[in-house]
Write a protein that holds these residues in place. Sequence first.
Motif, PDB file in Angstrom:
ATOM      1  N   TYR A   1       0.737  -1.027   0.040  1.00  0.00           N
ATOM      2  CA  TYR A   1      -0.099   0.046   0.051  1.00  0.00           C
ATOM      3  C   TYR A   1       0.841   1.320   0.029  1.00  0.00           C
ATOM      4  N   LEU A   2       0.338   2.336  -0.654  1.00  0.00           N
ATOM      5  CA  LEU A   2       1.040   3.624  -0.716  1.00  0.00           C
ATOM      6  C   LEU A   2       0.200   4.657   0.006  1.00  0.00           C
ATOM      7  N   LEU A   3       0.831   5.138   1.184  1.00  0.00           N
ATOM      8  CA  LEU A   3      -0.116   6.375   2.013  1.00  0.00           C
ATOM      9  C   LEU A   3       0.410   7.427   1.552  1.00  0.00           C
ATOM     10  N   ALA A   4      -0.344   8.379   1.235  1.00  0.00           N
ATOM     11  CA  ALA A   4      -0.028   9.987   0.896  1.00  0.00           C
ATOM     12  C   ALA A   4      -0.501  10.926   1.777  1.00  0.00           C
ATOM     13  N   THR A   5       0.622  11.628   2.278  1.00  0.00           N
ATOM     14  CA  THR A   5       0.333  12.723   3.301  1.00  0.00           C
ATOM     15  C   THR A   5       1.083  13.667   3.028  1.00  0.00           C
ATOM     16  N   SER A   6       1.337  14.632   3.986  1.00  0.00           N
ATOM     17  CA  SER A   6       2.121  15.782   3.895  1.00  0.00           C
ATOM     18  C   SER A   6       2.878  15.956   5.353  1.00  0.00           C
ATOM     19  N   SER A   7       4.110  16.639   5.165  1.00  0.00           N
ATOM     20  CA  SER A   7       5.007  16.567   6.539  1.00  0.00           C
ATOM     21  C   SER A   7       5.784  17.836   6.296  1.00  0.00           C
ATOM     22  N   GLU A   8       6.048  18.601   7.473  1.00  0.00           N
ATOM     23  CA  GLU A   8       7.056  19.663   7.717  1.00  0.00           C
ATOM     24  C   GLU A   8       8.336  19.402   8.219  1.00  0.00           C
ATOM     25  N   ASN A   9       8.415  18.077   8.929  1.00  0.00           N
ATOM     26  CA  ASN A   9       9.801  17.575   9.523  1.00  0.00           C
ATOM     27  C   ASN A   9      10.647  17.159   8.495  1.00  0.00           C
ATOM     28  N   GLY A  10      12.028  17.370   9.080  1.00  0.00           N
ATOM     29  CA  GLY A  10      13.028  16.540   8.381  1.00  0.00           C
ATOM     30  C   GLY A  10      13.100  15.094   8.868  1.00  0.00           C
ATOM     31  N   ILE A  11      14.358  14.484   9.035  1.00  0.00           N
ATOM     32  CA  ILE A  11      14.462  13.130   9.057  1.00  0.00           C
ATOM     33  C   ILE A  11      14.005  12.844  10.587  1.00  0.00           C
ATOM     34  N   HIS A  12      13.096  12.018  10.548  1.00  0.00           N
ATOM     35  CA  HIS A  12      12.288  11.899  12.094  1.00  0.00           C
ATOM     36  C   HIS A  12      11.264  10.644  12.065  1.00  0.00           C
ATOM     37  N   GLY A  13      11.310  10.123  12.960  1.00  0.00           N
ATOM     38  CA  GLY A  13      10.180   8.907  13.112  1.00  0.00           C
ATOM     39  C   GLY A  13      10.595   7.968  11.864  1.00  0.00           C
ATOM     40  N   ASP A  14       9.483   7.906  11.182  1.00  0.00           N
ATOM     41  CA  ASP A  14       9.652   6.910   9.899  1.00  0.00           C
ATOM     42  C   ASP A  14      10.168   7.730   8.674  1.00  0.00           C
ATOM     43  N   LYS A  15      10.233   9.003   8.818  1.00  0.00           N
ATOM     44  CA  LYS A  15      10.653   9.838   7.801  1.00  0.00           C
ATOM     45  C   LYS A  15      12.210   9.807   7.578  1.00  0.00           C
ATOM     46  N   THR A  16      12.531   9.254   6.330  1.00  0.00           N
ATOM     47  CA  THR A  16      14.004   9.117   6.006  1.00  0.00           C
ATOM     48  C   THR A  16      14.960  10.242   5.502  1.00  0.00           C
ATOM     49  N   GLN A  17      14.169  11.209   4.892  1.00  0.00           N
ATOM     50  CA  GLN A  17      14.629  12.200   3.964  1.00  0.00           C
ATOM     51  C   GLN A  17      14.301  13.761   4.535  1.00  0.00           C
ATOM     52  N   ASP A  18      15.148  14.567   4.351  1.00  0.00           N
ATOM     53  CA  ASP A  18      15.199  15.754   4.801  1.00  0.00           C
ATOM     54  C   ASP A  18      13.820  16.534   4.275  1.00  0.00           C
ATOM     55  N   SER A  19      13.386  17.734   4.842  1.00  0.00           N
ATOM     56  CA  SER A  19      12.563  18.555   4.326  1.00  0.00           C
ATOM     57  C   SER A  19      13.295  19.323   3.201  1.00  0.00           C
ATOM     58  N   ARG A  20      12.140  19.890   2.234  1.00  0.00           N
ATOM     59  CA  ARG A  20      12.842  20.600   1.098  1.00  0.00           C
ATOM     60  C   ARG A  20      12.517  22.123   1.397  1.00  0.00           C
ATOM     61  N   GLY A  21      11.722  22.333   2.436  1.00  0.00           N
ATOM     62  CA  GLY A  21      11.304  23.863   2.860  1.00  0.00           C
ATOM     63  C   GLY A  21      10.595  23.794   3.995  1.00  0.00           C
ATOM     64  N   GLY A  22       9.162  24.215   3.463  1.00  0.00           N
ATOM     65  CA  GLY A  22       8.029  24.246   4.367  1.00  0.00           C
ATOM     66  C   GLY A  22       7.388  22.764   4.539  1.00  0.00           C
TER      67      GLY A  22
END
Length: 869
Positions: A405-426
């Motif tokens: 499954y693909l989950l689609a959302t938005s995020s403001e954070n950088g690498i944190h939790g399950d997020k493995t890539q830095d934020s691009r800006g906002g």
Amino acid sequence: MKTLVPYLILFMFSAAISGKLLAQPAIQWDRTIGGSGNDFLYAAVRTPDGGYLLGGSSDSNISGEKSENSNGSKIWLVKTNSTGIKEWDKTIGIGDTGIGLRKLLLTSDGGYLLGGVITDDDVNVVIKIDKNGVRQWLRRYARGKTTDFEAMEKAPDGGYILGFTSLLDESQSQGPIKGYDYWIVKIDVNGRTQWEKVYGGAGSDQLESLQATSDKGYIVAGASNSGKGGDKSDPAKGYGDFWILKLDPSGNKQWDKTIGGPGGDGHAQISQTPDGGYIVGGITSGTAGGDKSENSNGADYWAVKLSATGQVQWDQDLSGKDYTEGADGESFSVIIQTADGGYLIGGTSDSAAGIDKSEEGKDFESIDLWVVKLAADGTKEWDKTVGSGDWNHLQSIVQAPDGGYLLATSSENGIHGDKTQDSRGGSDFWIIKLAPENVPSPQTLVRINAGGPDFTTATKKLFIADQYYSDAFNVTSSIPSGDILNTTNDVLYRTARNSPYCFYEIPVKNIQVNVTLHFAETYYGTPGKGGGAGSRRFNVDIEGKRVLTNYDIFAAAGGAMRAVQITIPVTVADGILDINFGTGAAGQPSICAIEVVSTNYTLGPLADAYVRDGNFSTTNFNGSSLDIKSTSGDPSANRSSYLKFKVPQALTIAAAKLRIYGHNHEDTKSISVHAYGVNNDSWTEGSIVKNNAPAASTASLGYASVNNVYKYYEIDVTSYVKAQQQSGDEIVSLLLRDPSNRNTRMVFNSKEAISKPPQLIIQNVANSTARLSQEEATFEQQEKELSVVFPNPATDEFTVLISRQHAGNISFQLVNNAGESNPIQAAERVRPGEKVRFDVDKIPVNAGIYLLKVDSEGFSEVVKLLIAK
């Protein structure tokens, strides 16, 4: 949960897969996509090529993944491949007007339909673009004081159906229909309005979703606090209910239902199920009562299954625990029907683990994505919490081609939790790919003891316990003893699966395989049983094609208690080998064992490296990449790559193809990469440099045109590989370079890369008519080529059958999807050709998909492993 209608068929089918617990799926990968401003993802759909189209709003100018300026808020589309890598993006606006995307559809002509809102004047728009993002038409839709764009779907006639929530001025309201109403608009393929309908009661009625139905009508769902009156046939059940409308093809109401409990229920999403009924997902609160069978723990997810006429068949309340004042609990977003007949319901949660929630949140105050998998009868199978430590809001769930499954959302954070890539800006687009549920990796060698347990032949071939089958009747047979003629493996033929109808779905790589079916008649014609030829005649289909019609085991084997085998070459194209056994003229099917053996052999390199000229002519480049570049200018820019493979003499080669994964690193041009044979095999990857690198011994063997797309590129090297083998040389060295001096760098994965290493694919000439006693030796080389892991998925333990290509000290590492390695130690001494057991509980890893790296002196390989503890 309450169940009002029994499902005998579902129960019978579930018996076939009983005991298969579905483990919580691992995260395979995640991608952050955005520019330097704020980018909000609102929709995701799967594209016909297996990739995804993401749609949202962006005020970013050129930066990050954004290739065009927004100059204000505009619609932003991003097309990715199947692994979430961006292929192209498109910014779409209406002059300087601010516009945001709300809905997204793929159209039958390969283009896209975009539903959005012009933020400056609150007018809803639908924009049709072609497959290249060029606008074809735009239509505006508005009614009354406020109009909210809620739904957009394809209509049965090729047009589209739109759903809005509309608020008229008080002076415009007529009769009992007041406040917010459902406003439904049917448009043709060019966006022209064909009809429109308004439905509502005296209170507020908010449309949430709609869908075309099998009778070419429509089902509509939303939330309502209206009582009986107007278009509502039922009284309110709480202070907010689901309100369901069934419409005919012209939009006329056929029936309506109010579904709810004593509390508040809303955010209803609906779709028709294969049985003609409907599944509704939403949010609920309050105590049991009305249509609600369970008390809520604050704000919870609520799934409700309806019959074709809107009667409640079952409902399911889902939540975490420790809901407190001020917390949000669960906030529902979406429910989809899954390929296995179940449902995936999702939204956000800030609840603690407990009740239905198995994991804590990513941070104390974060709002995470929470998805829950339900079986067809509403029973929970697993749940998954995914978050980046900030406020994530689930917008879409898309079932991937591999069953994940693909989950689609938005995020403001950088690498944190399950997020493995830095934020691009906002804020950025954030997509997360979940692995399939306990689906094993495609294989090149599978042996199954149908109807029986694990069995190892005298020549050390493992037939695993019966699996990968679906059998509504779940009938097996066994005899405790008896001599089976024509084989030395009597035990294999004493058990069988024999049902009126059953099918196997075996995960197999997309290659040509030989499928060997093993039979023995252990009933008809045996002492005291009677019958004989003609007593059992059944059909077998493989990959949708009839391969055996009215097959008679007794006649084929020459009597009862005799083994007989049939081998059929098959090409697998979708990763699953389908074998169906169905009744024929008499009796019912019976199968003792199934073997699936690849006629293609995938060989990994023994060594690979690249060399550079000029100032780097004495430097060794032995890392995770292979570089190729050629120019008539600066010699230091020149790069060539070397690869070395071992091709066993036992293989009878029909074809050989070199596959390298990578791309043109500098631009979009197609560059021809040529392969050459190298007779001097004495080079090593740790010492090769330009000054000592062997020269090519042949003219170009072939080439691949390499562009900027990441993929496997293939070069036919059959002539050289066959010549080397015929000369008695098992080692094949190849040189890759660009002879045209295109001054463009190409980069490919080496064998040290975590995934997609170079491959030499050998198509072997196999003996497809061998009987088992002869066949025992025919495929022996396959087990010598690559190590085998079983069981896979692994729960308590797994065993590795070590390839005989290994020598010296053998080590093991588990690599997770983030590329982190964890060395693991075998409990006993490791020798090539032997089996080594690992205790999962003694390995400090979580459930998920891993790469098991097996390394030794002179050979390295990677095997995919799913741990489901």
